[in-house]
Design a protein around this motif. Structure first.
Motif, PDB file in Angstrom:
ATOM      1  N   ASN A 272      47.885  38.955  35.356  1.00  0.00           N
ATOM      2  CA  ASN A 272      46.962  40.054  35.079  1.00  0.00           C
ATOM      3  C   ASN A 272      45.673  39.532  34.453  1.00  0.00           C
ATOM      4  OD1 ASN A 272      45.930  42.580  34.702  1.00  0.00           O
ATOM      5  ND2 ASN A 272      47.592  43.341  33.447  1.00  0.00           N
ATOM      6  N   ALA A 273      45.818  38.721  33.391  1.00  0.00           N
ATOM      7  CA  ALA A 273      44.653  38.198  32.679  1.00  0.00           C
ATOM      8  C   ALA A 273      43.806  37.309  33.586  1.00  0.00           C
ATOM      9  CB  ALA A 273      45.105  37.422  31.436  1.00  0.00           C
ATOM     10  N   ALA A 274      44.476  36.463  34.371  1.00  0.00           N
ATOM     11  CA  ALA A 274      43.740  35.580  35.275  1.00  0.00           C
ATOM     12  C   ALA A 274      43.029  36.379  36.361  1.00  0.00           C
ATOM     13  CB  ALA A 274      44.697  34.560  35.904  1.00  0.00           C
ATOM     14  N   GLY A 275      43.664  37.449  36.825  1.00  0.00           N
ATOM     15  CA  GLY A 275      43.029  38.289  37.836  1.00  0.00           C
ATOM     16  C   GLY A 275      41.753  38.932  37.327  1.00  0.00           C
ATOM     17  N   PHE A 276      41.794  39.420  36.073  1.00  0.00           N
ATOM     18  CA  PHE A 276      40.587  39.994  35.470  1.00  0.00           C
ATOM     19  C   PHE A 276      39.504  38.936  35.311  1.00  0.00           C
ATOM     20  CE2 PHE A 276      42.989  43.699  33.567  1.00  0.00           C
ATOM     21  CZ  PHE A 276      42.279  44.642  34.270  1.00  0.00           C
ATOM     22  N   ALA A 277      39.907  37.743  34.861  1.00  0.00           N
ATOM     23  CA  ALA A 277      38.935  36.660  34.680  1.00  0.00           C
ATOM     24  C   ALA A 277      38.283  36.287  36.002  1.00  0.00           C
ATOM     25  CB  ALA A 277      39.624  35.440  34.060  1.00  0.00           C
ATOM     26  N   SER A 278      39.092  36.259  37.054  1.00  0.00           N
ATOM     27  CA  SER A 278      38.566  35.925  38.379  1.00  0.00           C
ATOM     28  C   SER A 278      37.561  36.968  38.844  1.00  0.00           C
ATOM     29  CB  SER A 278      39.714  35.815  39.388  1.00  0.00           C
ATOM     30  OG  SER A 278      39.225  35.562  40.688  1.00  0.00           O
ATOM     31  N   MET A 279      37.918  38.246  38.694  1.00  0.00           N
ATOM     32  CA  MET A 279      37.030  39.326  39.119  1.00  0.00           C
ATOM     33  C   MET A 279      35.712  39.298  38.356  1.00  0.00           C
ATOM     34  SD  MET A 279      37.655  43.424  38.865  1.00  0.00           S
ATOM     35  CE  MET A 279      37.585  43.349  37.074  1.00  0.00           C
ATOM     36  N   THR A 280      35.791  39.101  37.031  1.00  0.00           N
ATOM     37  CA  THR A 280      34.583  39.081  36.206  1.00  0.00           C
ATOM     38  C   THR A 280      33.672  37.928  36.593  1.00  0.00           C
ATOM     39  OG1 THR A 280      35.797  40.087  34.360  1.00  0.00           O
ATOM     40  CG2 THR A 280      33.725  38.980  33.841  1.00  0.00           C
ATOM     41  N   ALA A 281      34.260  36.736  36.782  1.00  0.00           N
ATOM     42  CA  ALA A 281      33.453  35.567  37.146  1.00  0.00           C
ATOM     43  C   ALA A 281      32.848  35.726  38.533  1.00  0.00           C
ATOM     44  CB  ALA A 281      34.315  34.302  37.081  1.00  0.00           C
ATOM     45  N   ALA A 282      33.607  36.320  39.454  1.00  0.00           N
ATOM     46  CA  ALA A 282      33.090  36.523  40.811  1.00  0.00           C
ATOM     47  C   ALA A 282      31.904  37.478  40.800  1.00  0.00           C
ATOM     48  CB  ALA A 282      34.197  37.054  41.717  1.00  0.00           C
ATOM     49  N   GLN A 283      32.008  38.542  39.998  1.00  0.00           N
ATOM     50  CA  GLN A 283      30.892  39.483  39.885  1.00  0.00           C
ATOM     51  C   GLN A 283      29.662  38.801  39.296  1.00  0.00           C
ATOM     52  OE1 GLN A 283      32.638  42.662  37.588  1.00  0.00           O
ATOM     53  NE2 GLN A 283      33.146  43.853  39.399  1.00  0.00           N
ATOM     54  N   GLN A 284      29.879  37.947  38.285  1.00  0.00           N
ATOM     55  CA  GLN A 284      28.754  37.245  37.680  1.00  0.00           C
ATOM     56  C   GLN A 284      28.133  36.253  38.662  1.00  0.00           C
ATOM     57  OE1 GLN A 284      27.285  37.906  34.675  1.00  0.00           O
ATOM     58  NE2 GLN A 284      25.734  36.543  35.535  1.00  0.00           N
ATOM     59  N   ALA A 285      28.980  35.627  39.485  1.00  0.00           N
ATOM     60  CA  ALA A 285      28.461  34.690  40.488  1.00  0.00           C
ATOM     61  C   ALA A 285      27.544  35.411  41.469  1.00  0.00           C
ATOM     62  CB  ALA A 285      29.617  34.021  41.227  1.00  0.00           C
ATOM     63  N   MET A 286      27.928  36.643  41.856  1.00  0.00           N
ATOM     64  CA  MET A 286      27.081  37.409  42.767  1.00  0.00           C
ATOM     65  C   MET A 286      25.763  37.790  42.109  1.00  0.00           C
ATOM     66  SD  MET A 286      29.666  39.842  44.977  1.00  0.00           S
ATOM     67  CE  MET A 286      30.653  40.439  43.618  1.00  0.00           C
ATOM     68  N   VAL A 287      25.819  38.145  40.818  1.00  0.00           N
ATOM     69  CA  VAL A 287      24.596  38.464  40.095  1.00  0.00           C
ATOM     70  C   VAL A 287      23.689  37.235  40.029  1.00  0.00           C
ATOM     71  CG1 VAL A 287      23.648  39.086  37.840  1.00  0.00           C
ATOM     72  CG2 VAL A 287      25.651  40.298  38.727  1.00  0.00           C
ATOM     73  N   ASP A 288      24.296  36.071  39.716  1.00  0.00           N
ATOM     74  CA  ASP A 288      23.516  34.828  39.637  1.00  0.00           C
ATOM     75  C   ASP A 288      22.840  34.524  40.973  1.00  0.00           C
ATOM     76  OD1 ASP A 288      24.292  34.459  37.013  1.00  0.00           O
ATOM     77  OD2 ASP A 288      25.966  33.153  37.515  1.00  0.00           O
ATOM     78  N   GLN A 289      23.597  34.715  42.046  1.00  0.00           N
ATOM     79  CA  GLN A 289      23.041  34.424  43.367  1.00  0.00           C
ATOM     80  C   GLN A 289      21.873  35.356  43.682  1.00  0.00           C
ATOM     81  OE1 GLN A 289      25.833  34.800  46.579  1.00  0.00           O
ATOM     82  NE2 GLN A 289      24.568  33.656  48.002  1.00  0.00           N
TER      83      GLN A 289
END
Length: 376
Positions: A272-289
């Motif tokens: 659960n925790a890793a899934g949230f971390a993955s989703m948050t980082a993926a969203q930030q990666a899209m923002v960065d891009q």
């Protein structure tokens, strides 16, 4: 009031949450009445000083305060929530919460809803790939959220999840007529039946398989967890599992099965925790891009993929050796895809770092050359 009474047959417990900010414009002239007007955000004046309604403002002042409050509230509640009822601005607030906590609600009942006008919030909504099943209720004569805008909001939602629409002849209101209440109630029944929780993922899979494992071994450890698995990414399913484990311990169940169930709960929490971390980082990666920060995008993509790998690995641990073969294959496939994505992301990140170091070295040598020439 009348709508809440109509929903009594379906909703047993209500939790009411007030917006944390005072509405500073478009409130009654009476000071006492104005003081009771709350908002999830306020609007920012246009360049010419004109103040528009918050629903039309390109900048939502104070939303970060509300967002933090909503996330903290959802995260702190171990029981979780089956659904949310929201009106007008509250619909946008609930939508934005779901972009941060996809499994917070299984079903949404949204009255006079609209998509945010704030450019950052709208982009965040557009990046979301999934939304829970929702009932969108809109008024033919709504002047604040015209039917066209409410319909657009429903269509945007429909690209990410199932939608049941109800149109009533009134304005910016929750329909109170007998016919209106009946239409909403019927749509909500259909929505609840269609609700499935977040798309099949490692957390829901692990919960379902943990339930299967307990039943196959003849231990009445986890009854009802298959239904609770649909609330993955909330605390409710895990709480149900822990309760069944405690009951099994009191009944004197085999210690080996108890320890395995406890290990599964730990693994599910980690997934659960890793899934949230993955989703948050993926969203930030899209923002960065989107902002042209390729270094940040690559770095966050690595974090997202690594967390996805950890989530799938933890789910496989939770499954044990006696899980459903089809579900196991899906999780193994997810793990393999995440590992491939991680490899690609690490290579891209290494390339960006190498380019950055090369640029720094070149800059340094050029400045050194100029310095020597000057000294000569």
């Amino acid at each position: 009031g009348s709508m809440r009474k109509a929903l009594k047959s379906m909703i047993k417990d209500w939790v009411f949450l007030d917006a944390p900010q005072k509405a500073n414009k478009f409130v009654p002239e009476d000071p006492e009445a104005a003081a009771s007007c709350l908002a999830w955000w306020n609007s920012q004046p246009d360049a010419d000083g004109t103040i528009v309604r918050p629903a039309l403002s390109k900048k939502s002042v104070g939303w970060e305060i509300s967002e933090k409050m909503l996330i903290d509230f959802v995260d702190a509640d171990e029981d979780g929530f089956d659904g949310v009822l929201a009106f007008s601005q509250g619909c946008a607030a609930a939508t934005m919460l779901l972009t941060r906590r996809p499994g917070a609600f299984k079903t949404c009942l949204l009255f006079a809803g609209f998509e945010p006008s704030d450019t950052d919030m709208l982009a965040q909504f557009q990046r979301a790939t999934w939304m829970p099943t929702a009932v969108h209720v809109m008024g033919d004569k709504d002047e604040l959220v015209p039917l066209e805008r409410a319909t657009k909001f429903a269509e945007m939602w429909e690209e990410r999840g199932a939608v049941f629409r109800v149109t009533h002849p009134g304005g910016h209101m929750i329909p109170s007529s007998r016919e209106g209440r009946a239409d909403v109630l019927e749509a909500l029944r259909r929505a609840v039946e269609a609700s499935s929780g977040p798309p099949p993922g490692v957390v829901a899979a692990a919960l379902s398989l943990a339930a299967n494992e307990g039943e196959e071994r003849g231990q009445d450890l986890l009854p009802g967890v298959k239904q609770a698995a649909a609330t993955a990414m909330t605390g409710r399913a895990l709480k149900a599992v822990r309760q069944r484990i405690a009951e099994a311990e009191e009944a004197g169940a085999a210690s080996r099965v108890i320890s395995e169930a406890q290990a599964a709960v730990t693994a599910i929490s980690e997934a659960n925790a890793a899934g949230f971390a993955s989703m948050t980082a993926a969203q930030q990666a899209m923002v960065d891009q989107e902002e042209g920060d390729l270094d940040g995008a690559c770095a966050n993509a690595v974090v997202a993929c690594r967390a996805a790998v950890e989530s799938a690995q933890a789910a496989l641990v939770a499954m044990g050796d006696q899980g459903d073969d089809a579900m196991a294959r899906r999780i193994w496939e997810s793990l393999q895809l995440a590992q491939l994505a991680l490899k690609d992301a690490e290579e891209a990140d290494a390339m960006m770092k190498a380019l950055g170091e090369s640029g720094s070295d070149m800059s340094g040598s050029e400045s050194g050359s100029s310095s020597r020439e000057a000294n000569g």
